[in-house]
Design an enzyme around this catalytic site. Structure first.
Site, PDB file in Angstrom:
ATOM      1  N   TYR A  62      -6.774   6.251   3.714  1.00  0.00           N
ATOM      2  CA  TYR A  62      -6.870   5.191   2.707  1.00  0.00           C
ATOM      3  C   TYR A  62      -6.078   3.953   3.132  1.00  0.00           C
ATOM      4  CZ  TYR A  62      -5.660   2.022  -0.835  1.00  0.00           C
ATOM      5  OH  TYR A  62      -5.462   0.836  -1.458  1.00  0.00           O
TER       6      TYR A  62
ATOM      7  N   ASP B  64      -9.941   5.759  -2.475  1.00  0.00           N
ATOM      8  CA  ASP B  64      -8.792   6.199  -3.266  1.00  0.00           C
ATOM      9  C   ASP B  64      -9.313   6.832  -4.551  1.00  0.00           C
ATOM     10  OD1 ASP B  64      -9.707   4.032  -4.666  1.00  0.00           O
ATOM     11  OD2 ASP B  64      -7.723   3.320  -5.221  1.00  0.00           O
TER      12      ASP B  64
ATOM     13  N   GLU C  86       0.816  -1.212   0.000  1.00  0.00           N
ATOM     14  CA  GLU C  86       0.000   0.000   0.000  1.00  0.00           C
ATOM     15  C   GLU C  86       0.848   1.260   0.000  1.00  0.00           C
ATOM     16  OE1 GLU C  86      -2.959   0.007  -0.712  1.00  0.00           O
ATOM     17  OE2 GLU C  86      -3.571  -2.044  -0.334  1.00  0.00           O
TER      18      GLU C  86
END
Length: 359
Positions: free
Chosen positions: A126, A144, A43
């Site tokens: 996020y 996102d 991520e």
DNA sequence: AACCCGGGGAA
DNA sequence: TTCCCAGGGTT
């Protein structure tokens, strides 16, 4: 049953999940991954970075640092070298800080609550939702670029996505739509759907299972959504790089000040507000650091590097010195060492073309 | 709220 | 060229 969830909401989630079950063919190395360390790493790498660009970096990081303890104990320069070329280098600094924290404070056990995950450096709303849902099956909806695009179109929302109101609107809506019984699958579904069907340009509306109820499709506003408010001003900067060489040694300095490329390295820099001649650049160099016995041996062509909000024009000037100046002695390294040091793209590009490095 | 922080790929 | 990407931090 939440009364604020309408028929439209239920159609969206049900149809999206059906698409995910039967038609989602997207493949990524970290898909179905349950190790929070690997989820976190993927991520961070993918923040503002395309999957196609980040995948090779992810694989290299996992190979070199298969567990968070390895990353926590790695040398900073080594990690930066692995991150080189990926951009947004604060992500790399935060990555190392968080790895160290989890190693020392959490004893290598990744925190498992949303609040703790969100508190980690480099982890925002996020990323926290992504780790919480993918790693721990917690009911947090990711928001996102993909999600905001899909929602703005399907629900016909014209609120700009880069405003406080826009973020609040999309976050609340995303949380309403989340299937709390399968948060990981739902989050995976909506991002994959945005990336492969509801794409930024030329989305596949003709084969979209949501199109019958999609407000943007109905009103023919698919191509103007999502809305954005900001206009970015691009600033021009001119970098004169001096390669101070003494035999097989060369001067390399770290970028530590508050500016672009913090954490990377560079040659001796003299920045000018406009394009100046090599002669003027040399004159300015002499004013800044009084070096005697210097001899220009080579001047490169101009290199350009476009950033989001700046455009850098750089020129590289090789200067031969008779001896290493004592006040700069700590910055001189063997030219052989250059391949272990992380540089910005514009310098990497020059080094690849310059042949002196192998001499 | 506004601004800053990289690099690359697609159209 | 322009757009935008599995965004976050600082001021």
């Amino acid at each position: 049953m939440n009364p604020s969830i309408s028929k439209q909401h239920r159609f969206f989630t049900r149809t999206l999940m059906r698409w995910h079950m039967h038609s989602n063919n997207r493949v990524m190395p970290w898909k179905f991954e349950k190790d929070p360390y690997k989820i976190w790493l993927s991520e961070i790498i993918l923040q503002q970075t395309r999957v196609a660009q980040g995948t090779a970096y992810y694989n290299r990081f996992i190979k070199k640092y298969p567990a968070i303890e390895k990353l926590a104990k790695a040398k900073e320069a080594e990690v930066f070298k692995l991150w080189e070329g990926l951009g947004y280098y604060s992500r790399c600094r935060n990555l190392m800080a968080t790895a160290t924290l989890i190693h020392e404070k959490y004893k290598n056990v990744f925190p498992s609550t949303y609040k703790e995950i969100l508190s980690l450096k480099g982890v925002g709303p996020y990323t926290a939702a992504a780790i919480a849902s993918f790693g721990f099956d917690l009911p947090y909806a990711v928001v996102d670029g993909n999600v905001m695009r899909v929602l703005s179109r399907f629900f016909g929302i014209f609120t700009p996505i880069d405003t406080t109101l826009g973020k609040k609107t999309f976050n609340e809506l995303a949380q309403l739509l989340l299937d709390p019984k399968q948060p990981a699958q739902y989050n995976q579904a909506i991002m994959d759907f945005g990336a492969t069907v509801c794409k930024p340009q030329s989305p596949l509306c003709n084969q979209c299972p949501l199109s019958q109820n999609c407000l943007a499709f109905k009103k023919k506003s698919v191509d103007i959504l999502p809305k954005k408010s900001k206009k970015i001003i691009v600033k021009q900067r001119f970098f004169n790089y001096f390669l101070l060489e003494v035999g097989s040694f060369i001067l390399i300095k770290p970028r530590t000040h508050k500016d672009i490329w913090k954490g990377l390295h560079e040659f001796l820099l003299s920045e000018t507000s406009s394009q100046v001649s090599t002669k003027d650049a040399m004159k300015k160099l002499s004013e800044e650091i009084g070096l005697s016995d210097k001899k220009t041996i080579e001047v490169s062509k101009l290199y350009k590097q476009k950033l989001t909000h700046q455009e850098i024009t750089a020129r590289f000037i090789r200067v031969q010195l008779d001896a290493i100046p004592s006040e700069l002695s700590s910055f001189f390294v063997q030219k052989k060492q250059l391949k272990k040091i992380a540089f910005p793209k514009i310098i990497t590009e020059y080094l690849e073309e310059a042949i002196f490095i192998n001499t």
